[in-house]
Design a protein around this motif. Structure first.
Motif, PDB file in Angstrom:
ATOM      1  N   PRO A 260       0.806  -1.228   0.000  1.00 24.68           N
ATOM      2  CA  PRO A 260       0.000   0.000   0.000  1.00 24.68           C
ATOM      3  C   PRO A 260       0.839   1.277   0.000  1.00 24.68           C
ATOM      4  O   PRO A 260       0.454   2.271  -0.610  1.00 24.68           O
ATOM      5  N   LEU A 261       1.997   1.264   0.684  1.00 30.68           N
ATOM      6  CA  LEU A 261       2.854   2.441   0.652  1.00 30.68           C
ATOM      7  C   LEU A 261       3.493   2.596  -0.722  1.00 30.68           C
ATOM      8  O   LEU A 261       3.555   3.702  -1.275  1.00 30.68           O
ATOM      9  N   LEU A 262       3.971   1.499  -1.289  1.00 27.85           N
ATOM     10  CA  LEU A 262       4.593   1.566  -2.613  1.00 27.85           C
ATOM     11  C   LEU A 262       3.600   2.068  -3.660  1.00 27.85           C
ATOM     12  O   LEU A 262       3.978   2.799  -4.584  1.00 27.85           O
ATOM     13  N   ARG A 263       2.336   1.702  -3.505  1.00 30.90           N
ATOM     14  CA  ARG A 263       1.309   2.154  -4.451  1.00 30.90           C
ATOM     15  C   ARG A 263       1.130   3.666  -4.413  1.00 30.90           C
ATOM     16  O   ARG A 263       0.792   4.287  -5.429  1.00 30.90           O
ATOM     17  N   ARG A 264       1.370   4.262  -3.273  1.00 28.67           N
ATOM     18  CA  ARG A 264       1.167   5.697  -3.118  1.00 28.67           C
ATOM     19  C   ARG A 264       2.398   6.520  -3.492  1.00 28.67           C
ATOM     20  O   ARG A 264       2.354   7.754  -3.419  1.00 28.67           O
ATOM     21  N   CYS A 265       3.488   5.859  -3.850  1.00 31.01           N
ATOM     22  CA  CYS A 265       4.744   6.560  -4.113  1.00 31.01           C
ATOM     23  C   CYS A 265       5.220   6.343  -5.538  1.00 31.01           C
ATOM     24  O   CYS A 265       4.837   5.375  -6.205  1.00 31.01           O
ATOM     25  N   ILE A 266       6.066   7.245  -5.994  1.00 29.61           N
ATOM     26  CA  ILE A 266       6.861   7.048  -7.205  1.00 29.61           C
ATOM     27  C   ILE A 266       8.215   6.523  -6.734  1.00 29.61           C
ATOM     28  O   ILE A 266       8.854   7.135  -5.872  1.00 29.61           O
ATOM     29  N   HIS A 267       8.657   5.396  -7.280  1.00 30.04           N
ATOM     30  CA  HIS A 267       9.880   4.761  -6.788  1.00 30.04           C
ATOM     31  C   HIS A 267      11.059   5.101  -7.698  1.00 30.04           C
ATOM     32  O   HIS A 267      11.020   4.880  -8.909  1.00 30.04           O
TER      33      HIS A 267
END
Length: 351
Positions: A260-267
Motif C-alpha cells: 500500500p505504501l509503494l502504491r502511493r509513491c513514485i519509486h
C-alpha cells in the motif's frame, strides 16, 4: 531538454514551479487559510549542494532521476528514493528546493522509535498544566485572592496553541500556495508500524489535532507554532494541504515496504555513482579542477571488490585530508595512500 520538465536538474534557480499543471482530480486539495511562504534555503541545504554555492550546478541528476522527480511533482505523489548510503538520495530533495525556489527543506530523520505523531505535531500537556497551576496559585492584582478557575491558557492572544508545535510532516501539510519540500530520511530505520501509519496522511493530505478539535466550538481558529518557528493558524483542529508537498522518502534498502505504501509513491532507485558522477560531486564541493587533481583518489574509491559498500562521504573525507595536509614528497605520498585507503575502507568490513 524536454519542455515538460519542471525540475531540470541543472542546479540553477528558475520559475518552473509556476508552470506546473493543475493536479489530477484525485490529488486536488483545498486547505486554507494559506500560510506565508517559508524562509529561503538554510545552511543545511548549502552543505548538501556544496559549500561553494556557485558550484551547485555540478549536481546533475541522470535522465531517469529527472523524469521521476517530475512525475512526482505532476502527480502530487511522494518520491521513494532507494540506493546505497552516500549515493545522493537526500541531496535530491535539497536540489529540488534550491532549483524551484521552494524554501527551507523540512527534515524528519527517522529512527527506530519514531511515530507518526512525531512527524505531525507535539503537544506539551505537562507544560500547559504547570502554567495553569502557577496562574491559579498567583494572587490577583486587585485583592490578593487566588485567581479564578478560568483556564488562563484559553484566553485570547494565548491559549492552547502556545503548547502545540507542528512537526516537519505537519508543517509540510500546511495550506501553502507552493509545495513545501519534506525529506523523510531513512524510513527503513523505523519500526514496522510507521510505513503503514503514513498511508492515510499521504493519501488524504491532511491530519487532525484532537486537542484542538475539542475546542473547535469555542475557538475555531488557533495559532500554533510550525517547524519553521512561525505562528500559523489551524482551523477546526484540522490541517489540510493546498499544494501537496514534494515528499522524498529515502531508504538504504535495509527492509521492504508494504505494497500500500509503494502504491502511493513514485519509486526511484539511485545506482552507485560512477566516475563521471563522482567527479561532478567532487567539483561541487572542492571547486573546478578538483576532479582532475584528485583523480587518483576517485579511482581508489571506485576500486573495490564486488559487493563492497562505500559511501561518498568517505571519498570527500579522503580528498579533504589530502587537500589540507599538503603532502608533497615521496614519504608523505605513502602516508596519503595509506590514510586514504583507511578512510575509504568498505563499510561492511570491520577489519
Amino acid at each position: 531538454m524536454s519542455d515538460w520538465l519542471i525540475y531540470r536538474g541543472a542546479g540553477a534557480p528558475h520559475d518552473g514551479i509556476e508552470h506546473l499543471p493543475p493536479p489530477p482530480p484525485w490529488r486536488d486539495f483545498d486547505g486554507g487559510p494559506l500560510v506565508a511562504p517559508p524562509a529561503a534555503l538554510d545552511p543545511s541545504s548549502e552543505r548538501r549542494l556544496g559549500v561553494q554555492h556557485r558550484e551547485a550546478s555540478h549536481h546533475r541528476p541522470g535522465e531517469t532521476e529527472r523524469e521521476l522527480v517530475n512525475a512526482a511533482l505532476y502527480l502530487r505523489r511522494p518520491l521513494l528514493v532507494t540506493g546505497a548510503p552516500g549515493s545522493g538520495k537526500s541531496t535530491l530533495a535539497h536540489s529540488v528546493a534550491y532549483e524551484l525556489g521552494l524554501g527551507r527543506v523540512l527534515g524528519w530523520p527517522v529512527v527506530s522509535r519514531s511515530t507518526l505523531r512525531d512527524g505531525l505535531y507535539d503537544y506539551d500537556a505537562i507544560g500547559r498544566l504547570q502554567d495553569l497551576q502557577i496562574a491559579r496559585a498567583a494572587p490577583t492584582a486587585a485583592d490578593g485572592d487566588a485567581a479564578a478557575d478560568a483556564d488562563p491558557t484559553d484566553e485570547p492572544g494565548g491559549g492552547i496553541g502556545r503548547y502545540i508545535r507542528l512537526g516537519p510532516l505537519g508543517t509540510a501539510l500546511l495550506p501553502a500556495a507552493r509545495p513545501r519540500v519534506l525529506l523523510v530520511d531513512e524510513l527503513d530505520k523505523s519500526d514496522i508500524d510507521l510505513p503503514n501509519d503514513l498511508l492515510n496522511v499521504l493519501e488524504e493530505g491532511e491530519f487532525r489535532i484532537p486537542e484542538l478539535e475539542r475546542l473547535a466550538g469555542s475557538a475555531p481558529e488557533v495559532e500554533v507554532l510550525s517547524d519553521d518557528g512561525a505562528r500559523v493558524t489551524v482551523r477546526d483542529g484540522r490541517v489540510r494541504c493546498h499544494a501537496f508537498p514534494f515528499i522524498v522518502l529515502t531508504s538504504n534498502g535495509e527492509r521492504d515496504f508494504p505494497a500500500p505504501l509503494l502504491r502511493r509513491c513514485i519509486h526511484l532507485h539511485i545506482p552507485v555513482p560512477d566516475k563521471e558522477r563522482l567527479a561532478a560531486m567532487v567539483r561541487a564541493h572542492f571547486g573546478e579542477g578538483a576532479a582532475e587533481r584528485y583523480e587518483a583518489v576517485i579511482d581508489g574509491f571506485l576500486d573495490r571488490e564486488p559487493g563492497d559498500v562505500r559511501a561518498v562521504d568517505q571519498l570527500f573525507n579522503a580528498i579533504h585530508l589530502t587537500q589540507k595536509a599538503g603532502w608533497t614528497d615521496e614519504d608523505e605520498e605513502e602516508t596519503r595512500r595509506r590514510l586514504t585507503a583507511e578512510l575509504m575502507r568498505p563499510l561492511d568490513r570491520t577489519r
